[in-house]
Design a protein around this motif. Structure first.
Motif, PDB file in Angstrom:
ATOM      1  N   ILE A 146       0.914  -1.202   0.000  1.00  9.76           N
ATOM      2  CA  ILE A 146      -0.024   0.026   0.047  1.00  9.76           C
ATOM      3  C   ILE A 146       0.862   1.354   0.041  1.00  9.76           C
ATOM      4  N   PRO A 147       0.771   1.966  -1.047  1.00 11.15           N
ATOM      5  CA  PRO A 147       1.703   3.082  -1.002  1.00 11.15           C
ATOM      6  C   PRO A 147       0.886   4.311  -0.219  1.00 11.15           C
ATOM      7  N   PRO A 148       1.670   5.334   0.224  1.00 13.79           N
ATOM      8  CA  PRO A 148       1.359   6.398   1.161  1.00 13.79           C
ATOM      9  C   PRO A 148      -0.026   7.171   1.100  1.00 13.79           C
ATOM     10  N   ALA A 149      -0.342   6.989  -0.338  1.00 18.74           N
ATOM     11  CA  ALA A 149      -1.698   7.675  -0.425  1.00 18.74           C
ATOM     12  C   ALA A 149      -2.868   6.922  -0.107  1.00 18.74           C
ATOM     13  N   LEU A 150      -2.642   5.520  -0.053  1.00 18.95           N
ATOM     14  CA  LEU A 150      -3.825   4.859   0.572  1.00 18.95           C
ATOM     15  C   LEU A 150      -3.575   4.458   1.869  1.00 18.95           C
ATOM     16  N   GLY A 151      -2.485   4.896   2.274  1.00 16.58           N
ATOM     17  CA  GLY A 151      -1.972   4.262   3.989  1.00 16.58           C
ATOM     18  C   GLY A 151      -2.184   5.424   4.870  1.00 16.58           C
ATOM     19  N   TYR A 152      -0.829   5.605   5.428  1.00 13.42           N
ATOM     20  CA  TYR A 152      -1.081   6.872   6.429  1.00 13.42           C
ATOM     21  C   TYR A 152      -0.712   8.223   5.765  1.00 13.42           C
ATOM     22  N   GLY A 153      -0.014   8.364   4.616  1.00 16.62           N
ATOM     23  CA  GLY A 153       0.002   9.682   4.009  1.00 16.62           C
ATOM     24  C   GLY A 153       1.559  10.292   4.711  1.00 16.62           C
ATOM     25  N   ALA A 154       1.327  11.374   4.733  1.00 13.34           N
ATOM     26  CA  ALA A 154       2.739  12.128   5.453  1.00 13.34           C
ATOM     27  C   ALA A 154       2.815  12.168   6.863  1.00 13.34           C
ATOM     28  N   SER A 155       1.987  11.609   7.393  1.00 12.71           N
ATOM     29  CA  SER A 155       1.972  11.265   8.991  1.00 12.71           C
ATOM     30  C   SER A 155       2.464  10.125   9.364  1.00 12.71           C
ATOM     31  N   SER A 156       3.145   9.976  10.615  1.00  8.78           N
ATOM     32  CA  SER A 156       3.696   8.834  11.234  1.00  8.78           C
ATOM     33  C   SER A 156       2.740   8.660  12.397  1.00  8.78           C
ATOM     34  N   PRO A 157       2.065   7.240  12.208  1.00  2.00           N
ATOM     35  CA  PRO A 157       1.118   6.944  13.293  1.00  2.00           C
ATOM     36  C   PRO A 157       1.579   6.236  14.337  1.00  2.00           C
ATOM     37  N   GLY A 158       2.886   5.722  14.292  1.00  2.00           N
ATOM     38  CA  GLY A 158       3.588   5.151  15.539  1.00  2.00           C
ATOM     39  C   GLY A 158       4.897   4.691  14.883  1.00  2.00           C
ATOM     40  N   ALA A 159       5.647   3.888  15.926  1.00  2.00           N
ATOM     41  CA  ALA A 159       6.945   3.517  15.529  1.00  2.00           C
ATOM     42  C   ALA A 159       7.024   2.318  14.611  1.00  2.00           C
ATOM     43  N   GLY A 160       8.042   2.552  13.607  1.00  2.00           N
ATOM     44  CA  GLY A 160       8.142   1.690  12.603  1.00  2.00           C
ATOM     45  C   GLY A 160       7.495   2.160  11.353  1.00  2.00           C
ATOM     46  N   ILE A 161       6.843   3.167  11.404  1.00  2.00           N
ATOM     47  CA  ILE A 161       5.985   3.645  10.161  1.00  2.00           C
ATOM     48  C   ILE A 161       6.688   5.074   9.951  1.00  2.00           C
ATOM     49  N   ALA A 162       7.208   5.223   8.978  1.00  2.00           N
ATOM     50  CA  ALA A 162       7.805   6.546   8.768  1.00  2.00           C
ATOM     51  C   ALA A 162       6.608   7.350   7.845  1.00  2.00           C
ATOM     52  N   ALA A 163       6.938   8.832   7.924  1.00  2.00           N
ATOM     53  CA  ALA A 163       6.149   9.610   6.968  1.00  2.00           C
ATOM     54  C   ALA A 163       6.141   9.062   5.793  1.00  2.00           C
ATOM     55  N   ASN A 164       5.178   9.057   4.754  1.00  2.00           N
ATOM     56  CA  ASN A 164       5.275   8.708   3.392  1.00  2.00           C
ATOM     57  C   ASN A 164       5.577   7.224   3.303  1.00  2.00           C
ATOM     58  N   ASP A 165       5.274   6.392   4.256  1.00  2.00           N
ATOM     59  CA  ASP A 165       5.898   4.847   4.338  1.00  2.00           C
ATOM     60  C   ASP A 165       4.941   4.180   3.283  1.00  2.00           C
ATOM     61  N   THR A 166       5.508   3.107   2.751  1.00  2.00           N
ATOM     62  CA  THR A 166       4.906   2.176   1.903  1.00  2.00           C
ATOM     63  C   THR A 166       4.542   0.734   2.883  1.00  2.00           C
ATOM     64  N   LEU A 167       3.556   0.392   2.795  1.00  2.00           N
ATOM     65  CA  LEU A 167       3.101  -0.806   3.854  1.00  2.00           C
ATOM     66  C   LEU A 167       2.914  -2.014   3.129  1.00  2.00           C
ATOM     67  N   VAL A 168       3.352  -2.935   3.730  1.00  2.00           N
ATOM     68  CA  VAL A 168       3.341  -4.283   3.460  1.00  2.00           C
ATOM     69  C   VAL A 168       2.429  -5.281   4.335  1.00  2.00           C
ATOM     70  N   PHE A 169       1.181  -5.439   4.105  1.00  2.00           N
ATOM     71  CA  PHE A 169       0.296  -6.303   4.821  1.00  2.00           C
ATOM     72  C   PHE A 169       0.072  -7.759   4.214  1.00  2.00           C
ATOM     73  N   VAL A 170      -0.034  -8.899   5.267  1.00  2.30           N
ATOM     74  CA  VAL A 170      -0.450 -10.241   4.659  1.00  2.30           C
ATOM     75  C   VAL A 170      -1.590 -10.151   5.678  1.00  2.30           C
TER      76      VAL A 170
END
Length: 205
Positions: free
Chosen positions: A174-198
């Motif tokens: 999931i790219p930042p636009a469909l994730g948390y965007g420019a904010s960091s919701p917590g440790a391990g998730i940077a601003a504009n981060d790309t997320l990998v979920f299973v």
């Protein structure tokens, strides 16, 4: 004398007829008025009006059952075994700019639709950390439940889990636009981060 008596008798008859006529007219008017204003007449009119203006809510929307078309994950994580915590591998190189979705295990149970309540297990890794940072499998709260499409999760989940079947395992990048965007919701998730979920889908209701 006889003529005078006849006149008086005629006058009395006319007076009686006129009185009876007045009584009849007044009685008819009272009956008509009370009938038109009776509670039963008013209630039936309102019930009729409400029944003709009621529209079934099920006719208002069409519920999609298939996911939006996304590119497949270029380097998917191992499929593993459904119901057991998966291994998540963040692909090498730069993160994709568009969302990627792949079914690692295809389920055969009920399908996830917009408006359904889903119960899932998930593992999250990020491109910024290159490692797993969250897992419902090891959380004290256990599986996670939410209403699909209600905006209670990130857009990547609301869009990427539609059409998944119970018993399935799906990987979402999931790219930042469909994730948390420019904010960091917590440790391990940077601003504009790309997320990998299973995600394992346990239940649909």
């Amino acid at each position: 004398m006889q003529r005078a008596a006849k006149r008086r008798q005629t006058v009395r008859r006319v007076a009686i007829v006129a009185t009876v006529a007045v009584v009849v007219v007044v009685s008819a008017a009272w009956i008509f008025s009370s009938h038109s204003n009776s509670p039963s007449a008013t209630t039936s009119t309102l019930a009729s009006a409400s029944s003709t203006t009621t529209v079934p809510s099920s006719a208002s929307t069409t519920v999609p059952t298939k996911p939006v078309s996304f590119a497949k994950v270029t380097s998917p994580s191992p499929a593993g075994t459904w119901g057991k915590q998966p291994t998540v591998i963040v692909p090498a190189g730069k993160p994709p700019t568009q969302m990627e979705v792949s079914d690692l295990i295809k389920g055969t149970g009920p399908v996830a639709k917009i408006g359904s309540t889903l119960e899932v297990q998930y593992v999250l890794a990020t491109y910024s950390s290159r490692k797993v940072i969250q897992a419902s499998w090891t959380s004290s709260t256990g599986p996670f439940s939410f209403v699909l499409g209600a905006g209670r999760v990130i857009p990547g989940w609301d869009e990427g889990l539609v059409g998944m079947h119970v018993g399935g395992r799906r990987e979402l990048i999931i790219p930042p636009a469909l994730g948390y965007g420019a904010s960091s919701p917590g440790a391990g998730i940077a601003a504009n981060d790309t997320l990998v979920f299973v995600v394992d889908l346990l239940k649909v209701s």
